[in-house]
Scaffold this active site. Structure first.
Site, PDB file in Angstrom:
ATOM      1  N   PRO A   1      -5.005   4.976  -6.025  1.00 30.41           N
ATOM      2  CA  PRO A   1      -4.575   3.736  -5.383  1.00 30.41           C
ATOM      3  C   PRO A   1      -3.861   4.004  -4.065  1.00 30.41           C
ATOM      4  CG  PRO A   1      -3.063   4.337  -7.133  1.00 30.41           C
ATOM      5  CD  PRO A   1      -4.133   5.383  -7.133  1.00 30.41           C
ATOM      6  N   GLY A   2      -4.118   3.174  -3.086  1.00 32.33           N
ATOM      7  CA  GLY A   2      -3.390   3.248  -1.828  1.00 32.33           C
ATOM      8  C   GLY A   2      -2.565   1.974  -1.695  1.00 32.33           C
ATOM      9  N   ARG A   3      -3.289   0.868  -1.503  1.00 36.17           N
ATOM     10  CA  ARG A   3      -2.667  -0.439  -1.297  1.00 36.17           C
ATOM     11  C   ARG A   3      -1.616  -0.773  -2.377  1.00 36.17           C
ATOM     12  NH1 ARG A   3      -5.580  -4.398   1.213  1.00 36.17           N
ATOM     13  NH2 ARG A   3      -7.433  -3.181   0.742  1.00 36.17           N
TER      14      ARG A   3
ATOM     15  N   CYS B   1      -4.175  -9.402  24.918  1.00 32.23           N
ATOM     16  CA  CYS B   1      -5.087 -10.229  25.708  1.00 32.23           C
ATOM     17  C   CYS B   1      -6.425 -10.410  25.010  1.00 32.23           C
ATOM     18  CB  CYS B   1      -5.267  -9.599  27.082  1.00 32.23           C
ATOM     19  SG  CYS B   1      -3.870  -9.958  28.100  1.00 32.23           S
TER      20      CYS B   1
HETATM   21  N1  LLP Z   1     -10.148   6.230  -2.568  1.00 34.25           N
HETATM   22  C1  LLP Z   1     -11.114   6.182  -1.631  1.00 34.25           C
HETATM   23  C2  LLP Z   1     -12.187   7.165  -1.665  1.00 34.25           C
HETATM   24  C3  LLP Z   1     -11.072   5.180  -0.634  1.00 34.25           C
HETATM   25  O1  LLP Z   1     -12.039   5.127   0.290  1.00 34.25           O
HETATM   26  C4  LLP Z   1     -10.011   4.260  -0.627  1.00 34.25           C
HETATM   27  C5  LLP Z   1      -9.936   3.214   0.407  1.00 34.25           C
HETATM   28  C6  LLP Z   1      -9.019   4.362  -1.619  1.00 34.25           C
HETATM   29  C7  LLP Z   1      -9.136   5.361  -2.579  1.00 34.25           C
HETATM   30  C8  LLP Z   1      -7.849   3.447  -1.677  1.00 34.25           C
HETATM   31  O2  LLP Z   1      -8.170   2.115  -1.783  1.00 34.25           O
HETATM   32  P1  LLP Z   1      -7.017   1.053  -2.097  1.00 34.25           P
HETATM   33  O3  LLP Z   1      -6.416   1.430  -3.417  1.00 34.25           O
HETATM   34  O4  LLP Z   1      -6.014   1.137  -1.022  1.00 34.25           O
HETATM   35  O5  LLP Z   1      -7.719  -0.235  -2.125  1.00 34.25           O
HETATM   36  N2  LLP Z   1      -8.339  -1.071   5.678  1.00 34.25           N
HETATM   37  C9  LLP Z   1      -8.741  -1.879   4.524  1.00 34.25           C
HETATM   38  C10 LLP Z   1      -8.880  -1.038   3.289  1.00 34.25           C
HETATM   39  C11 LLP Z   1      -9.858   0.094   3.436  1.00 34.25           C
HETATM   40  C12 LLP Z   1      -9.872   0.990   2.231  1.00 34.25           C
HETATM   41  C13 LLP Z   1     -10.725   2.182   2.447  1.00 34.25           C
HETATM   42  N3  LLP Z   1     -10.760   3.078   1.347  1.00 34.25           N
HETATM   43  C14 LLP Z   1      -7.743  -3.005   4.344  1.00 34.25           C
HETATM   44  O6  LLP Z   1      -6.780  -3.106   5.112  1.00 34.25           O
HETATM   45  O7  LLP Z   1      -7.908  -3.823   3.449  1.00 34.25           O
END
Ligand code: LLP
Length: 409
Positions: A263-265, A332
């Site tokens: 998880p990232g988000r 802009c």
């Molecule tokens: N693992 C892989 C291989 C990924 O490509 C990603 C996200 C994650 C984990 C983590 O995903 P999360 O848990 O954060 O959903 N910029 C976009 C999100 C792009 C995510 C790309 N990959 C946004 O602001 O919504």
């Protein structure tokens, strides 16, 4: 009354550090991690924080102290994770369209790799026969909060398509590679547990045909609510389903494999706030605009995906005077508008925004600073960590000198 973040009022934050700034609530980050650990009770469970969401070293260090590993998508992210003190063995590299230099960096540093194409698996195998690798499969299903964030299914560039998994085995045996793990990540911003389970079932049904697996990695993608009243992901339900399914898999596979999640988000989104100051007001026949001293160079999500981020007037959260306004940035471009509903420009009700007030854009901790830029030659803001009434600078705001970095003068 003013909004407080980590026990510090926005007025105090603005006075001490200026605006715009990103502020992170330390306790919220650790709570998110704890909630995740408590919900997924599978015993051999490891969380690899997808640090693309936020790579501030202070955030990475918090994540490390909580015992998590890292999922990195570039060698730059690997480098930052190492700087934050992560051991190489706790870092996983999930690059896409990786170069030989990136493979070499990982090999030199003994970083585990996830390889997401047959072509790249062969390239890697030729150069490093006998290595241990993980492979990324595309399970033929995808999901996500926006088309740009769906990473499974036929339209996606990611992973080895599931029905080509046998070819991966052939390449592996040709170059004596040991495939120790199967990875998949179907997209980002998913709030329905069933969607994860669908992909997980497909992956596990394929994984049983691989010998010698130690790891199943089900990726990230855990969504968080951005809208008022939006139902959060039922993490407990998801955790129970995942644990049950892993136990079933282990029984038929004859071995207890380790489960990774990336998880990232989920770890950082709701812990982060972008504070911007009102510098202008104007009206068109359609809208009342409130102009702030930030823009999509700091938070690109509304512009890139039409993402909704709640905005409150941090200087007067108890005001009962409301105004329907569009919050616009200082770049802009007409697309530089923070107020979006259902992916379209739409005014928000905000408490009486006046010159000098601090507007607080919520859920800005993930993919905020990490996607920021110097567009319009504007400077990236400072980042601040707040905890129990104390706020510390964790990244200085840029200066004009930063705009010259690398330029030949
Ligand atoms: N693992 C892989 C291989 C990924 O490509 C990603 C996200 C994650 C984990 C983590 O995903 P999360 O848990 O954060 O959903 N910029 C976009 C999100 C792009 C995510 C790309 N990959 C946004 O602001 O919504």
């Amino acid at each position: 009354m003013e909004l407080k973040i980590g026990g510090v009022s926005v007025g105090e934050l603005a006075e001490k550090f200026g605006t715009p700034i990103f502020v992170y609530d330390e306790k919220q980050i650790t709570k998110n991690i704890d909630d995740l650990k408590k919900s997924i009770t599978y015993p051999k469970f490891k969380i690899k924080y997808a640090c693309k969401a936020n790579t501030n070293l202070a955030v990475l260090k918090l994540v490390k102290e909580a015992g998590l590993g890292i999922d990195a998508v570039s060698t730059g992210e690997v480098f930052l994770a190492q700087k934050a003190g992560f051991k190489n063995e706790d870092i996983l590299f999930t690059g896409d369209n990786s170069t030989e230099e990136e493979f070499q960096y990982c090999k030199d540093n003994q970083i585990a790799l996830n390889i997401g194409s047959l072509f790249q698996l062969e390239l890697f195998g030729k150069k490093y026969p006998g290595s241990v690798v993980m492979i990324r499969l595309n399970p033929d299903v995808g999901a996500g909060h926006h088309d740009h964030c769906i990473t499974g299914g036929p339209e996606s560039k990611f992973g080895i398509y599931i029905h080509k998994a046998d070819e991966a085995k052939k390449i592996a045996s040709q170059y004596n590679l040991k495939i120790k793990g199967i990875h998949s990540h179907i997209g980002s911003g998913i709030l329905d547990p069933e969607v994860f389970m669908e992909a997980m079932n497909i992956i596990l049904d394929e994984a049983k045909f691989f010998e010698n697996l130690d790891v199943i990695d089900i990726g990230g993608g855990l969504g968080v609510p951005y809208h008022e009243g939006q139902k959060p992901l039922d993490l407990k339900l998801l955790g129970d389903k995942i644990t049950k399914r892993m136990e079933e898999f282990n029984r038929s596979y004859g071995k207890e494999v380790t489960l990774y999640m990336e998880p990232g988000r989920y770890i950082v989104a709701n812990a982060g706030y972008l504070l911007a100051q009102v510098v202008n007001k104007k009206s068109t026949p359609l809208y009342h605009f409130v102009g702030v001293n930030s823009g999509f160079n700091h938070l690109i999500r509304p512009m890139a995906y039409g993402s909704h981020h709640r905005i409150v007037n941090g200087s007067k959260i108890d005001s009962d005077v409301w105004e329907e306004v569009m919050v616009a940035g200082n770049l802009c471009e007409s697309g530089d508008v923070f107020t979006k509903i259902d992916e379209k420009n739409a005014p928000y009700k905000i408490q009486n925004p006046e010159y000098g007030d601090i507007l607080v854009i919520k859920e800005a901790g993930a993919y905020g600073f990490s996607m920021s830029s110097n567009y319009n030659s504007r400077l990236r803001p400072a980042e601040v960590m707040a905890c129990e009434g104390k706020a510390s600078l964790i990244r200085k705001a840029e200066t004009f000198e930063d705009l010259l970095r690398g330029q030949i003068i």
